[in-house]
Design a protein around this motif. Structure first.
Motif, PDB file in Angstrom:
ATOM      1  N   TRP A 257       1.148  -1.276   0.632  1.00 45.92           N
ATOM      2  CA  TRP A 257      -0.066   0.018   0.047  1.00 45.92           C
ATOM      3  C   TRP A 257       0.613   1.279  -0.167  1.00 45.92           C
ATOM      4  O   TRP A 257       0.259   2.241  -0.429  1.00 45.92           O
TER       5      TRP A 257
ATOM      6  N   ARG B 192       2.271   1.885  -3.800  1.00 43.69           N
ATOM      7  CA  ARG B 192       0.930   2.371  -4.385  1.00 43.69           C
ATOM      8  C   ARG B 192       0.340   3.843  -3.825  1.00 43.69           C
ATOM      9  O   ARG B 192       0.448   4.745  -5.041  1.00 43.69           O
ATOM     10  N   PHE B 193       0.805   4.103  -2.514  1.00 45.93           N
ATOM     11  CA  PHE B 193       0.769   5.256  -2.769  1.00 45.93           C
ATOM     12  C   PHE B 193       1.697   6.700  -2.933  1.00 45.93           C
ATOM     13  O   PHE B 193       1.407   7.613  -3.461  1.00 45.93           O
ATOM     14  N   LYS B 194       2.937   6.046  -3.211  1.00 42.41           N
ATOM     15  CA  LYS B 194       3.975   6.805  -3.725  1.00 42.41           C
ATOM     16  C   LYS B 194       3.626   6.381  -5.316  1.00 42.41           C
ATOM     17  O   LYS B 194       4.364   7.928  -5.721  1.00 42.41           O
TER      18      LYS B 194
ATOM     19  N   ASP C  11       1.593   5.951  -7.335  1.00 44.07           N
ATOM     20  CA  ASP C  11       0.893   6.057  -7.734  1.00 44.07           C
ATOM     21  C   ASP C  11      -0.353   7.262  -6.660  1.00 44.07           C
ATOM     22  O   ASP C  11      -1.402   7.091  -6.352  1.00 44.07           O
ATOM     23  N   ASN C  12       0.270   8.636  -7.190  1.00 39.91           N
ATOM     24  CA  ASN C  12      -0.678   9.020  -6.122  1.00 39.91           C
ATOM     25  C   ASN C  12      -1.501  10.276  -6.515  1.00 39.91           C
ATOM     26  O   ASN C  12      -2.590  10.641  -5.797  1.00 39.91           O
TER      27      ASN C  12
ATOM     28  N   SER D  43      -4.392   8.497  -8.020  1.00 40.88           N
ATOM     29  CA  SER D  43      -5.561   7.680  -8.176  1.00 40.88           C
ATOM     30  C   SER D  43      -6.164   8.607  -6.757  1.00 40.88           C
ATOM     31  O   SER D  43      -6.035   9.428  -6.085  1.00 40.88           O
TER      32      SER D  43
ATOM     33  N   TRP E 194      -8.222   6.999  -4.318  1.00 42.28           N
ATOM     34  CA  TRP E 194      -7.732   6.532  -2.714  1.00 42.28           C
ATOM     35  C   TRP E 194      -6.941   7.200  -2.206  1.00 42.28           C
ATOM     36  O   TRP E 194      -6.574   8.060  -1.470  1.00 42.28           O
ATOM     37  N   ALA E 195      -5.753   7.660  -2.626  1.00 41.31           N
ATOM     38  CA  ALA E 195      -4.176   8.187  -2.938  1.00 41.31           C
ATOM     39  C   ALA E 195      -4.520   9.451  -2.157  1.00 41.31           C
ATOM     40  O   ALA E 195      -4.119  10.433  -1.014  1.00 41.31           O
ATOM     41  N   ARG E 196      -5.539  10.315  -3.295  1.00 38.65           N
ATOM     42  CA  ARG E 196      -6.079  11.473  -2.763  1.00 38.65           C
ATOM     43  C   ARG E 196      -6.638  11.392  -1.569  1.00 38.65           C
ATOM     44  O   ARG E 196      -6.774  12.534  -1.116  1.00 38.65           O
TER      45      ARG E 196
ATOM     46  N   LYS F 221      -4.475  12.030   1.569  1.00 37.52           N
ATOM     47  CA  LYS F 221      -4.486  13.483   1.650  1.00 37.52           C
ATOM     48  C   LYS F 221      -4.990  14.087   2.117  1.00 37.52           C
ATOM     49  O   LYS F 221      -4.627  14.738   3.125  1.00 37.52           O
TER      50      LYS F 221
ATOM     51  N   ASP G 260       2.236  13.168   1.831  1.00 31.45           N
ATOM     52  CA  ASP G 260       2.841  12.311   1.951  1.00 31.45           C
ATOM     53  C   ASP G 260       4.547  12.855   2.979  1.00 31.45           C
ATOM     54  O   ASP G 260       5.705  11.431   2.755  1.00 31.45           O
TER      55      ASP G 260
END
Length: 318
Positions: free
Chosen positions: A9, A12-14, A16-17, A19, A21-23, A26, A32
């Motif tokens: 996870w 993926r966060f780093k 594909d930031n 996306s 769910w990442a937004r 944040k 991050d």
């Protein structure tokens, strides 16, 4: 495996930031920045001094005296490499001695370096392809957390699996002995062995060096007509077992008896520590003989009777 999935996870966060769910993360918890800034870059956004853009340790740790002279600490690689001279952004020219030597070393390390025409990206250094994989994380975690075992453990079926797991934990020193609990920071009133109350309670002491364990092993040795061992660890016990002049099946039986003895010793210890009444030592060896007969005969599918087992165990017909 859980740690590996958590890394997944984070990766993926780093990587594909942008996306959804990442937004969302944040927006709920902020940027991050707490995850660090170790990005493999090509110079567009990567810091010249702080990030591992060249696949090595950050330059500010390699050349701290030159980093101290830098007037623009957050200068990126592209801007720094665009200068005619790496010393232009320094507040003064490096002096002779260590400063000049480090500056020349840094300059020489960048000779011929060219920035590729691609954006900065995250690079997974645990795999050769640079792509995240659960297997690479799990191997990395296991190599750093699991103890180094230099000999294999044989998972015998001569006794129940719970007894085999106990023996395995004795080998790896995984049991919650008082010494191990104190090493983990638990506040306990004493680290002495609750059986003899003379020495520190470790796995080696509880199952090999303690007076009760020594007496039980000596009685087993006399019962089996073998030389009583003088051992203090699992490794010494393995050497003693390998030195016995017995057939493979009889060694398997003796191993089952020893495992059974360890099971009863650990249960005796737990009853002594947590029970309301003190257990009796007088019947301990008799219980080991009886229970080992049941386990070894039926689980090992050997054909011998109770009288043969009591008389000369190493000569029973199988």
């Amino acid at each position: 495996m859980n740690r590996s999935l958590m890394f997944k996870w984070v990766w993926r966060f780093k990587s594909d930031n942008t996306s959804l769910w990442a937004r969302f993360v944040k927006a709920m918890h902020g940027n991050d920045d707490l995850l660090g800034k170790s990005k493999i870059g090509n110079g567009l956004d990567t810091s010249f001094w702080e990030d591992s853009w060249n696949g090595d340790i950050a330059f500010k740790y390699l050349y701290p005296c030159i980093y101290a002279l830098e007037t623009y600490k957050k200068i990126n690689v592209a801007s720094k490499m665009a200068h005619e001279n790496l010393g232009i952004s320094l507040r003064r020219i490096p002096k002779s001695g260590v400063e000049l030597e480090k500056f020349n070393d840094m300059t020489n390390s960048l000779v011929g370096f060219q920035l590729p025409s691609m954006i900065d990206r995250w690079f997974w250094s645990l795999s050769g392809l640079g792509v995240f994989s659960l297997a690479s994380v799990r191997k990395f975690v296991d190599d750093h957390l699991l103890p180094k075992v230099y000999s294999k453990f044989c998972w015998r079926k001569i006794v129940p699996i719970k007894v085999i797991i106990l023996a395995w934990k004795i080998k790896l020193d995984y049991l919650p002995t008082r010494f191990n609990l104190s090493r983990r920071g638990l506040d306990i009133h004493s680290i002495l062995c609750p059986i003899c109350e003379k020495h520190t309670e470790t796995s080696g002491h509880t199952f090999f060096a303690c007076s009760m364990a020594s007496d039980i092993v000596c009685n087993i040795a006399l019962w089996w007509d073998v030389n009583p061992p003088h051992i203090t660890s699992f490794e010494e016990w393995e050497l003693w077992m390998s030195s016995l002049n017995l057939s493979s099946n009889h060694k398997l039986l003796l191993e089952g008896v020893i495992y059974t003895a360890w099971w009863f010793i650990w249960n005796f210890r737990n009853k002594l520590v947590f029970g309301s009444t003190s257990p009796s030592k007088a019947v301990l060896f008799d219980d080991i003989v009886a229970r080992s007969f049941q386990w070894c005969k039926h689980r090992g599918r050997f054909k011998f009777n109770w009288l043969d087992w009591l008389k000369t165990s190493y000569l029973v017909t199988m």
